[in-house]
Design a protein around this motif. Structure first.
Motif, PDB file in Angstrom:
ATOM      1  N   PHE A 217     -14.692 -20.266   8.258  1.00 30.70           N
ATOM      2  CA  PHE A 217     -13.864 -21.220   8.995  1.00 30.70           C
ATOM      3  C   PHE A 217     -12.410 -20.758   9.145  1.00 30.70           C
ATOM      4  O   PHE A 217     -11.574 -21.512   9.641  1.00 30.70           O
ATOM      5  N   LEU A 218     -12.104 -19.552   8.716  1.00 32.81           N
ATOM      6  CA  LEU A 218     -10.728 -19.075   8.733  1.00 32.81           C
ATOM      7  C   LEU A 218     -10.576 -17.865   9.645  1.00 32.81           C
ATOM      8  O   LEU A 218     -11.523 -17.084   9.835  1.00 32.81           O
ATOM      9  N   ASP A 219      -9.372 -17.710  10.191  1.00 34.63           N
ATOM     10  CA  ASP A 219      -9.084 -16.500  10.949  1.00 34.63           C
ATOM     11  C   ASP A 219      -8.748 -15.368   9.974  1.00 34.63           C
ATOM     12  O   ASP A 219      -8.777 -15.546   8.750  1.00 34.63           O
ATOM     13  N   LYS A 220      -8.423 -14.219  10.507  1.00 37.97           N
ATOM     14  CA  LYS A 220      -8.190 -13.040   9.673  1.00 37.97           C
ATOM     15  C   LYS A 220      -7.080 -13.269   8.654  1.00 37.97           C
ATOM     16  O   LYS A 220      -7.216 -12.938   7.476  1.00 37.97           O
ATOM     17  N   LYS A 221      -5.966 -13.870   9.117  1.00 40.60           N
ATOM     18  CA  LYS A 221      -4.843 -14.114   8.202  1.00 40.60           C
ATOM     19  C   LYS A 221      -5.212 -15.137   7.135  1.00 40.60           C
ATOM     20  O   LYS A 221      -4.833 -14.999   5.969  1.00 40.60           O
ATOM     21  N   GLY A 222      -5.951 -16.152   7.555  1.00 38.62           N
ATOM     22  CA  GLY A 222      -6.359 -17.179   6.606  1.00 38.62           C
ATOM     23  C   GLY A 222      -7.281 -16.617   5.532  1.00 38.62           C
ATOM     24  O   GLY A 222      -7.146 -16.945   4.350  1.00 38.62           O
ATOM     25  N   ARG A 223      -8.224 -15.753   5.938  1.00 35.13           N
ATOM     26  CA  ARG A 223      -9.136 -15.146   4.970  1.00 35.13           C
ATOM     27  C   ARG A 223      -8.372 -14.268   3.991  1.00 35.13           C
ATOM     28  O   ARG A 223      -8.639 -14.278   2.783  1.00 35.13           O
ATOM     29  N   ALA A 224      -7.405 -13.512   4.523  1.00 38.07           N
ATOM     30  CA  ALA A 224      -6.612 -12.633   3.655  1.00 38.07           C
ATOM     31  C   ALA A 224      -5.831 -13.452   2.627  1.00 38.07           C
ATOM     32  O   ALA A 224      -5.721 -13.054   1.458  1.00 38.07           O
ATOM     33  N   ARG A 225      -5.306 -14.596   3.060  1.00 36.98           N
ATOM     34  CA  ARG A 225      -4.527 -15.446   2.163  1.00 36.98           C
ATOM     35  C   ARG A 225      -5.396 -16.024   1.041  1.00 36.98           C
ATOM     36  O   ARG A 225      -5.022 -16.012  -0.136  1.00 36.98           O
ATOM     37  N   VAL A 226      -6.577 -16.512   1.400  1.00 39.74           N
ATOM     38  CA  VAL A 226      -7.478 -17.095   0.408  1.00 39.74           C
ATOM     39  C   VAL A 226      -8.002 -16.022  -0.538  1.00 39.74           C
ATOM     40  O   VAL A 226      -8.115 -16.240  -1.752  1.00 39.74           O
ATOM     41  N   LEU A 227      -8.304 -14.851  -0.001  1.00 40.43           N
ATOM     42  CA  LEU A 227      -8.787 -13.754  -0.842  1.00 40.43           C
ATOM     43  C   LEU A 227      -7.697 -13.307  -1.813  1.00 40.43           C
ATOM     44  O   LEU A 227      -7.976 -13.035  -2.989  1.00 40.43           O
ATOM     45  N   GLU A 228      -6.470 -13.231  -1.331  1.00 40.83           N
ATOM     46  CA  GLU A 228      -5.355 -12.849  -2.203  1.00 40.83           C
ATOM     47  C   GLU A 228      -5.229 -13.803  -3.387  1.00 40.83           C
ATOM     48  O   GLU A 228      -4.995 -13.378  -4.525  1.00 40.83           O
ATOM     49  N   LYS A 229      -5.400 -15.099  -3.103  1.00 40.80           N
ATOM     50  CA  LYS A 229      -5.337 -16.098  -4.181  1.00 40.80           C
ATOM     51  C   LYS A 229      -6.490 -15.889  -5.170  1.00 40.80           C
ATOM     52  O   LYS A 229      -6.304 -15.989  -6.399  1.00 40.80           O
ATOM     53  N   ALA A 230      -7.677 -15.607  -4.665  1.00 36.54           N
ATOM     54  CA  ALA A 230      -8.825 -15.386  -5.540  1.00 36.54           C
ATOM     55  C   ALA A 230      -8.603 -14.171  -6.439  1.00 36.54           C
ATOM     56  O   ALA A 230      -8.885 -14.213  -7.644  1.00 36.54           O
ATOM     57  N   VAL A 231      -8.096 -13.088  -5.872  1.00 36.80           N
ATOM     58  CA  VAL A 231      -7.843 -11.875  -6.654  1.00 36.80           C
ATOM     59  C   VAL A 231      -6.780 -12.142  -7.715  1.00 36.80           C
ATOM     60  O   VAL A 231      -6.905 -11.688  -8.863  1.00 36.80           O
ATOM     61  N   LYS A 232      -5.762 -12.882  -7.345  1.00 42.68           N
ATOM     62  CA  LYS A 232      -4.719 -13.232  -8.324  1.00 42.68           C
ATOM     63  C   LYS A 232      -5.314 -14.019  -9.486  1.00 42.68           C
ATOM     64  O   LYS A 232      -4.989 -13.768 -10.661  1.00 42.68           O
ATOM     65  N   ASP A 233      -6.202 -14.967  -9.174  1.00 41.91           N
ATOM     66  CA  ASP A 233      -6.850 -15.754 -10.223  1.00 41.91           C
ATOM     67  C   ASP A 233      -7.732 -14.877 -11.114  1.00 41.91           C
ATOM     68  O   ASP A 233      -7.802 -15.088 -12.333  1.00 41.91           O
ATOM     69  N   ILE A 234      -8.421 -13.911 -10.515  1.00 43.13           N
ATOM     70  CA  ILE A 234      -9.254 -12.992 -11.296  1.00 43.13           C
ATOM     71  C   ILE A 234      -8.396 -12.236 -12.305  1.00 43.13           C
ATOM     72  O   ILE A 234      -8.756 -12.102 -13.479  1.00 43.13           O
ATOM     73  N   LYS A 235      -7.252 -11.750 -11.857  1.00 41.77           N
ATOM     74  CA  LYS A 235      -6.362 -10.998 -12.744  1.00 41.77           C
ATOM     75  C   LYS A 235      -5.810 -11.892 -13.845  1.00 41.77           C
ATOM     76  O   LYS A 235      -5.762 -11.481 -15.021  1.00 41.77           O
ATOM     77  N   ILE A 236      -5.399 -13.094 -13.494  1.00 43.54           N
ATOM     78  CA  ILE A 236      -4.855 -14.023 -14.488  1.00 43.54           C
ATOM     79  C   ILE A 236      -5.916 -14.369 -15.527  1.00 43.54           C
ATOM     80  O   ILE A 236      -5.661 -14.347 -16.741  1.00 43.54           O
ATOM     81  N   ASN A 237      -7.117 -14.661 -15.077  1.00 44.57           N
ATOM     82  CA  ASN A 237      -8.186 -15.056 -16.006  1.00 44.57           C
ATOM     83  C   ASN A 237      -8.654 -13.887 -16.872  1.00 44.57           C
ATOM     84  O   ASN A 237      -9.061 -14.084 -18.025  1.00 44.57           O
TER      85      ASN A 237
END
Length: 326
Positions: A217-237
């Motif tokens: 449901f997201l455009d390219k920029k939106g997907r990149a933003r959500v993925l960036e947040k997921a990767v950040k959470d992976i690193k934090i956890n």
């Protein structure tokens, strides 16, 4: 050299002199077990393989995620090349959907221990699930203590240095295909409770769930933003996990009074290439080999070792206590 050497052959002092008679009449020794502890990313697997190439040994996995089949990149399993032909037990043997408890681990690990020692090999237990190791060693009926004598090695790295390494490791896992590996297990109809059992509890799986659900449901920029947040959470956890594991190790040392042989690998992680390998040999591998050699032969530091890792008396003829404790 096999484990019979450790238990049955009494080493001779220089000149072929037998050990004192009182030592020869000691009760039969317990089977010996080496346990390698450390937070995620500190080099536990590397050390266990190093030791298994110096001593006749087989490795038992004590990581509650790596015991499951699948997600080899996500759970950071060693590759066949990295294992160097050393037999490994309890890797990729449990269905991904099945919860693997401390009791399950104790039962399977006990079977593996019996199998390994029956072949006169040294069992090396290694992994990040310290609660599993504690449940095995400090069981209520003290069966483990009655059968086995342990040597504990603790590979330690300063938290700031380790956190930086773990962040970079996540990036390398992404390059190796972590996202597609987790995507293959994703189903939009997955029950949210799925992430509380089995391999689905592994770091990266729940963090990427939101990204996979939003992606269509997201455009390219939106997907990149959500993925960036997921990767950040992976690193934090991942860093949170390392801290929790370190807290548990300190509890085993300070509260349970386990005698842990600490190996400071911080300098290794500050270097690169050959310099890092040299630091590993000097600060981790060689001290570990000396400690394990003393543990297996029940001799203190006054004994050196020949090329076959047989003890040679240097300054003392008095057997020392083994380098193990609970």
């Amino acid at each position: 050299m096999n484990m019979a050497t450790f238990k049955q052959t009494q080493p001779l002092l220089e000149g072929g002199v037998d050990l004192p008679l009182f030592h020869q009449r000691l009760p039969p020794q317990k089977e010996k077990v080496l346990i390698v502890l450390g937070a995620t990313g500190t080099g536990k697997s590397r050390l266990s393989i190093d030791l298994a190439t110096h001593f006749p040994a087989e490795i038992i996995n004590s990581d509650k995620m790596q015991v499951h089949k699948g997600l080899d990149i996500t759970t950071n399993k060693i590759t066949p090349e990295e294992s160097q032909g050393i037999p490994h037990h309890l890797f990729s043997v449990i269905d991904p959907n099945v919860d693997f408890t401390a009791t399950n681990f104790c039962n399977l690990a006990s079977t593996s221990l019996q199998s390994i020692t029956s072949r006169e090999q040294l069992p090396i237990i290694v992994g990040g699930s310290n609660s599993f190791v504690e449940a095995l060693v400090d069981d209520k009926n003290k069966k483990f203590r009655s059968k086995y004598e342990c040597c504990f090695l603790w590979v330690d790295v300063s938290i700031p240095i380790l956190h930086s390494f773990l962040s970079d490791r996540v990036d390398r896992m992404l390059e190796r295909g972590l996202i597609n590996e987790v995507r293959a297990m994703f189903n939009p109809n997955n029950d949210p409770d799925l992430y509380s059992r089995g391999i689905f509890k592994a770091i990266s799986v729940p963090e990427l769930d939101h990204y996979f659900r939003m992606e269509p449901f997201l455009d390219k920029k939106g997907r990149a933003r959500v993925l960036e947040k997921a990767v950040k959470d992976i690193k934090i956890n991942t860093c949170k996990l390392a801290y929790q594991q370190l807290e548990k190790i300190h509890k085993l040392k300070n509260v349970k009074k386990w005698k842990l042989h600490r190996l400071d690998a911080t300098d290794v992680f500050k270097k690169r290439g050959k310099d890092a390998d040299e630091a590993w040999e000097n600060h981790v591998m060689e001290p570990s080999i000396r400690t394990v050699g003393r543990f297996l032969y029940n001799f203190g530091p006054t004994f050196s070792y020949n090329d076959d890792w047989r003890p040679i008396a240097t300054t003392s003829t008095t057997p020392a206590l083994a380098a193990s404790t609970y």
